[in-house]
Design a protein around this motif. Structure first.
Motif, PDB file in Angstrom:
ATOM      1  N   ALA A  44       6.802   0.103   0.956  1.00 54.07           N
ATOM      2  CA  ALA A  44       8.067  -1.175   1.205  1.00 54.07           C
ATOM      3  C   ALA A  44       6.876  -2.323   2.090  1.00 54.07           C
ATOM      4  CB  ALA A  44       8.625  -0.937   2.191  1.00 54.07           C
ATOM      5  N   PRO A  45       6.036  -2.189   2.721  1.00 46.85           N
ATOM      6  CA  PRO A  45       5.078  -3.416   3.277  1.00 46.85           C
ATOM      7  C   PRO A  45       4.321  -4.215   2.165  1.00 46.85           C
ATOM      8  CG  PRO A  45       4.595  -1.423   4.479  1.00 46.85           C
ATOM      9  CD  PRO A  45       5.514  -0.845   3.233  1.00 46.85           C
ATOM     10  N   VAL A  46       4.138  -3.404   1.133  1.00 42.77           N
ATOM     11  CA  VAL A  46       3.467  -4.152  -0.117  1.00 42.77           C
ATOM     12  C   VAL A  46       4.498  -5.135  -0.641  1.00 42.77           C
ATOM     13  CG1 VAL A  46       2.489  -4.016  -2.510  1.00 42.77           C
ATOM     14  CG2 VAL A  46       1.818  -2.441  -0.869  1.00 42.77           C
ATOM     15  N   TYR A  47       5.829  -4.856  -1.016  1.00 40.64           N
ATOM     16  CA  TYR A  47       6.914  -5.524  -1.485  1.00 40.64           C
ATOM     17  C   TYR A  47       7.159  -6.752  -0.601  1.00 40.64           C
ATOM     18  CZ  TYR A  47       7.827  -2.115  -5.125  1.00 40.64           C
ATOM     19  OH  TYR A  47       7.429  -1.189  -6.058  1.00 40.64           O
ATOM     20  N   PHE A  48       7.189  -6.530   0.904  1.00 44.58           N
ATOM     21  CA  PHE A  48       7.537  -7.662   1.681  1.00 44.58           C
ATOM     22  C   PHE A  48       6.233  -8.503   1.814  1.00 44.58           C
ATOM     23  CE2 PHE A  48      10.435  -4.535   3.773  1.00 44.58           C
ATOM     24  CZ  PHE A  48      11.504  -5.066   3.602  1.00 44.58           C
ATOM     25  N   SER A  49       5.211  -7.914   1.538  1.00 42.15           N
ATOM     26  CA  SER A  49       3.980  -9.183   1.483  1.00 42.15           C
ATOM     27  C   SER A  49       4.017 -10.212   0.452  1.00 42.15           C
ATOM     28  CB  SER A  49       2.433  -8.161   1.553  1.00 42.15           C
ATOM     29  OG  SER A  49       2.490  -7.646   0.101  1.00 42.15           O
ATOM     30  N   LEU A  50       4.817  -9.701  -0.464  1.00 42.50           N
ATOM     31  CA  LEU A  50       5.002 -10.749  -1.773  1.00 42.50           C
ATOM     32  C   LEU A  50       5.830 -11.992  -1.437  1.00 42.50           C
ATOM     33  CD1 LEU A  50       5.736  -8.420  -4.601  1.00 42.50           C
ATOM     34  CD2 LEU A  50       3.503  -9.277  -3.823  1.00 42.50           C
ATOM     35  N   LEU A  51       6.570 -11.885  -0.076  1.00 40.56           N
ATOM     36  CA  LEU A  51       7.426 -12.703   0.046  1.00 40.56           C
ATOM     37  C   LEU A  51       6.746 -14.208   0.685  1.00 40.56           C
ATOM     38  CD1 LEU A  51      10.382 -10.888   1.946  1.00 40.56           C
ATOM     39  CD2 LEU A  51      10.354 -11.883  -0.550  1.00 40.56           C
ATOM     40  N   PRO A  52       5.872 -13.945   1.551  1.00 42.71           N
ATOM     41  CA  PRO A  52       5.085 -15.306   1.892  1.00 42.71           C
ATOM     42  C   PRO A  52       4.145 -15.724   0.800  1.00 42.71           C
ATOM     43  CG  PRO A  52       4.232 -13.247   3.025  1.00 42.71           C
ATOM     44  CD  PRO A  52       5.583 -12.752   2.255  1.00 42.71           C
TER      45      PRO A  52
ATOM     46  N   ILE B 148      -2.086 -21.936  -6.413  1.00 46.82           N
ATOM     47  CA  ILE B 148      -1.084 -21.022  -7.641  1.00 46.82           C
ATOM     48  C   ILE B 148      -1.676 -19.905  -7.923  1.00 46.82           C
ATOM     49  CG2 ILE B 148       0.059 -21.118  -9.547  1.00 46.82           C
ATOM     50  CD1 ILE B 148       1.223 -23.078  -7.436  1.00 46.82           C
ATOM     51  N   LYS B 149      -2.892 -19.717  -7.912  1.00 44.13           N
ATOM     52  CA  LYS B 149      -3.919 -18.662  -8.469  1.00 44.13           C
ATOM     53  C   LYS B 149      -3.823 -17.409  -7.075  1.00 44.13           C
ATOM     54  CE  LYS B 149      -7.514 -18.509 -10.809  1.00 44.13           C
ATOM     55  NZ  LYS B 149      -7.041 -17.613 -11.702  1.00 44.13           N
ATOM     56  N   SER B 150      -3.579 -17.821  -6.045  1.00 41.05           N
ATOM     57  CA  SER B 150      -3.579 -17.078  -4.864  1.00 41.05           C
ATOM     58  C   SER B 150      -2.171 -16.086  -4.897  1.00 41.05           C
ATOM     59  CB  SER B 150      -3.502 -17.757  -3.507  1.00 41.05           C
ATOM     60  OG  SER B 150      -2.089 -18.513  -3.366  1.00 41.05           O
ATOM     61  N   GLY B 151      -1.266 -16.629  -5.888  1.00 34.28           N
ATOM     62  CA  GLY B 151      -0.130 -15.574  -6.070  1.00 34.28           C
ATOM     63  C   GLY B 151      -0.397 -14.477  -7.194  1.00 34.28           C
ATOM     64  N   GLU B 152      -1.535 -14.187  -7.444  1.00 41.55           N
ATOM     65  CA  GLU B 152      -2.014 -13.100  -8.340  1.00 41.55           C
ATOM     66  C   GLU B 152      -1.343 -11.893  -7.986  1.00 41.55           C
ATOM     67  OE1 GLU B 152      -5.886 -11.135 -10.243  1.00 41.55           O
ATOM     68  OE2 GLU B 152      -5.801 -13.538  -9.975  1.00 41.55           O
ATOM     69  N   PRO B 153      -1.489 -11.466  -6.608  1.00 40.68           N
ATOM     70  CA  PRO B 153      -0.969 -10.285  -6.200  1.00 40.68           C
ATOM     71  C   PRO B 153       0.486  -9.940  -6.718  1.00 40.68           C
ATOM     72  CG  PRO B 153      -2.387 -11.099  -4.658  1.00 40.68           C
ATOM     73  CD  PRO B 153      -2.317 -12.113  -5.635  1.00 40.68           C
ATOM     74  N   ALA B 154       1.200 -10.883  -6.690  1.00 44.59           N
ATOM     75  CA  ALA B 154       2.652 -10.910  -6.830  1.00 44.59           C
ATOM     76  C   ALA B 154       2.872 -10.236  -8.294  1.00 44.59           C
ATOM     77  CB  ALA B 154       3.187 -12.197  -6.705  1.00 44.59           C
ATOM     78  N   PHE B 155       2.050 -10.952  -9.094  1.00 46.72           N
ATOM     79  CA  PHE B 155       2.031 -10.552 -10.677  1.00 46.72           C
ATOM     80  C   PHE B 155       1.395  -9.118 -10.880  1.00 46.72           C
ATOM     81  CE2 PHE B 155       1.994 -15.082 -10.913  1.00 46.72           C
ATOM     82  CZ  PHE B 155       2.869 -15.511 -12.276  1.00 46.72           C
ATOM     83  N   SER B 156       0.502  -8.816  -9.781  1.00 50.47           N
ATOM     84  CA  SER B 156      -0.065  -7.423 -10.115  1.00 50.47           C
ATOM     85  C   SER B 156       1.056  -6.386  -9.835  1.00 50.47           C
ATOM     86  CB  SER B 156      -1.163  -7.330  -9.058  1.00 50.47           C
ATOM     87  OG  SER B 156      -1.802  -6.059  -9.201  1.00 50.47           O
ATOM     88  N   VAL B 157       1.779  -6.585  -8.737  1.00 48.09           N
ATOM     89  CA  VAL B 157       2.938  -5.758  -8.413  1.00 48.09           C
ATOM     90  C   VAL B 157       4.084  -5.731  -9.300  1.00 48.09           C
ATOM     91  CG1 VAL B 157       4.448  -5.098  -6.536  1.00 48.09           C
ATOM     92  CG2 VAL B 157       2.247  -5.740  -5.776  1.00 48.09           C
ATOM     93  N   LEU B 158       4.279  -6.699  -9.787  1.00 58.71           N
ATOM     94  CA  LEU B 158       5.595  -6.795 -10.677  1.00 58.71           C
ATOM     95  C   LEU B 158       5.151  -6.309 -11.910  1.00 58.71           C
ATOM     96  CD1 LEU B 158       7.000 -10.253  -9.977  1.00 58.71           C
ATOM     97  CD2 LEU B 158       7.724  -8.328  -9.162  1.00 58.71           C
ATOM     98  N   VAL B 159       4.088  -6.410 -12.604  1.00 58.74           N
ATOM     99  CA  VAL B 159       3.592  -5.838 -13.918  1.00 58.74           C
ATOM    100  C   VAL B 159       3.553  -4.228 -13.715  1.00 58.74           C
ATOM    101  CG1 VAL B 159       1.653  -5.776 -15.301  1.00 58.74           C
ATOM    102  CG2 VAL B 159       2.597  -7.939 -14.740  1.00 58.74           C
ATOM    103  N   SER B 160       2.738  -3.887 -12.605  1.00 55.13           N
ATOM    104  CA  SER B 160       2.425  -2.447 -12.429  1.00 55.13           C
ATOM    105  C   SER B 160       3.783  -1.878 -12.249  1.00 55.13           C
ATOM    106  CB  SER B 160       1.701  -2.421 -11.245  1.00 55.13           C
ATOM    107  OG  SER B 160       0.417  -3.106 -11.194  1.00 55.13           O
ATOM    108  N   ARG B 161       4.844  -2.304 -11.675  1.00 58.42           N
ATOM    109  CA  ARG B 161       6.095  -1.826 -11.458  1.00 58.42           C
ATOM    110  C   ARG B 161       7.026  -1.874 -12.463  1.00 58.42           C
ATOM    111  NH1 ARG B 161       9.869   0.461 -11.097  1.00 58.42           N
ATOM    112  NH2 ARG B 161      11.587   0.863  -9.864  1.00 58.42           N
TER     113      ARG B 161
END
Length: 384
Positions: free
Chosen positions: A209-217, A187-200
């Motif tokens: 766009a590749p950064v957003y697409f990388s959140l899907l997996p 679950i903690k490996s999902g930290e990048p998703a939080f980073s992008v969403l909070v920064s956005r």
């Protein structure tokens, strides 16, 4: 050449009755044959006039000497000297990474052992910060490490970082008290998703766009691992999620508040631990308290024996050491390299904890973990 110039001047003056005219236009320059440089490559044209002897900018085209770093046989001693230095730097980074991963694995193992026998995450978190603070205070007192030069502004800037660090640390410990170590780190490996969403949405930052697409997996892998976890616990799941969010804010506050502050990575984390300890202590007493701790400690020592005391000491010391090494490595490597190293660290922790604690893992659960970690790696590449 100077003698020739002098004779030209004398002969010219004699031809004019020994009087040199006031206006130099009457004197015409005499051009000597081209002289060659010592290298014998390009001529140097010399003009002689009644004015002082000079070399014009147009005529100063002398063959460039060989660069000092090159020898006659084409060897470059400067590059040769730099090669061992680069090799030593890479070896140093490799040692940092290996030490970081090893210490992190050891911490997670002993931390889980302690929490299984003594399920009080608030005190366990407090002891981790207390051990690190004591280690660094002793290091500064004995001059093993140079104490940092700080002021009030430094501690003010560090305060929001310490608050976020405290929340993230306690939440992760709560999670590991309720679920398997492997699940917490998935679950903690999902930290990048939080980073992008909070920064956005909070900071207004935009990403390619590749950064957003990388959140899907990342999101998909974490979700798949969660729904197939055999020992799923909502408190453990939420603890890991809160830890992710807190550490994202810790990183944001750290970047904003530490600009222009000249404190090494080791001392920065030491100050962070001390301030976090001060913040955590009153909450630990309020949430659990000495009576609960005394009863739980007595029960754990009775069941486990003296080894329990060693487990507590080990998890406390190794928590500080692995974080200290990770902050020290930031002084030597780029954020991209650090992100990749952090991803590989999670893999080592997940695999080691599954082996040591014999955690049952379904194939679909392992697939979700692999997808989430792969997404984290893709994110680190796309982000840079």
């Amino acid at each position: 050449m100077l003698a020739a110039a002098a004779s030209v001047k004398l002969s010219t003056a004699a031809g004019n009755g020994g009087a040199v005219p006031n206006k130099m236009q009457a004197f015409k320059p005499i051009h000597l044959p081209p002289l060659f440089t010592a290298a014998g490559l390009r001529p140097v044209t010399v003009s002689l006039s009644a004015r002082p002897l000079y070399l014009s900018a147009a005529t100063r085209t002398v063959a460039s000497p060989a660069p000092p770093s090159a020898t006659a046989d084409g060897a470059r001693p400067v590059e040769a000297a730099a090669a061992p230095a680069e090799t030593a730097r890479r070896a140093k980074i490799g040692v940092y990474f290996a030490t970081w991963w090893a210490l992190n694995v050891i911490f997670n193992i002993y931390n889980k052992k302690v929490l299984n026998a003594f399920p009080y995450p608030w005190l366990t978190s407090t002891l981790s910060l207390a051990a690190g603070s004591a280690i660094m205070l002793a290091s500064w007192a004995t001059r093993i490490a140079e104490p940092p030069s700080t002021d009030l502004d430094f501690w003010k800037a560090l305060s929001p970082v310490a608050i976020a660090h405290t929340i993230g640390h306690v939440a992760a410990t709560v999670s590991m008290a309720k679920v398997a170590v492997s699940f917490t780190h998935i679950i903690k490996s999902g930290e990048p998703a939080f980073s992008v969403l909070v920064s956005r949405f909070f900071l207004g930052e935009h990403f390619p766009a590749p950064v957003y697409f990388s959140l899907l997996p990342i999101i998909g892998g974490c979700a798949l691992a969660a729904i197939t976890e055999l020992n799923f616990n909502m408190i453990g799941f939420m603890g890991a999620m809160i830890s992710n969010l807190a550490f994202v804010f810790r990183n944001i506050f750290s970047k904003k508040g530490m600009k222009g502050k000249s404190v090494s990575g080791m001392n920065y984390y030491a100050c962070l631990s001390m301030l976090s300890l001060v913040i955590l202590l009153p909450f630990a007493f309020a949430m659990e308290g000495p009576k609960v701790w005394a009863a739980g400690w007595q029960k754990a020592v009775t069941e486990i024996g003296p080894n329990f005391v060693w487990w507590v000491a080990a998890q406390s010391v190794f928590y500080h050491l692995y974080n200290q090494v990770s902050y020290m490595s930031l002084d030597e490597i780029s954020p991209l390299t650090f992100s990749i190293g952090n991803t590989m660290k999670r893999i080592s922790v997940i695999v080691a904890s599954i082996i040591i604690f014999h955690t049952p893992v379904q194939p679909i659960n392992a697939l979700g973990a692999a997808i989430a970690i792969l997404g984290t790696f893709i994110y680190s590449q796309a982000k840079q």
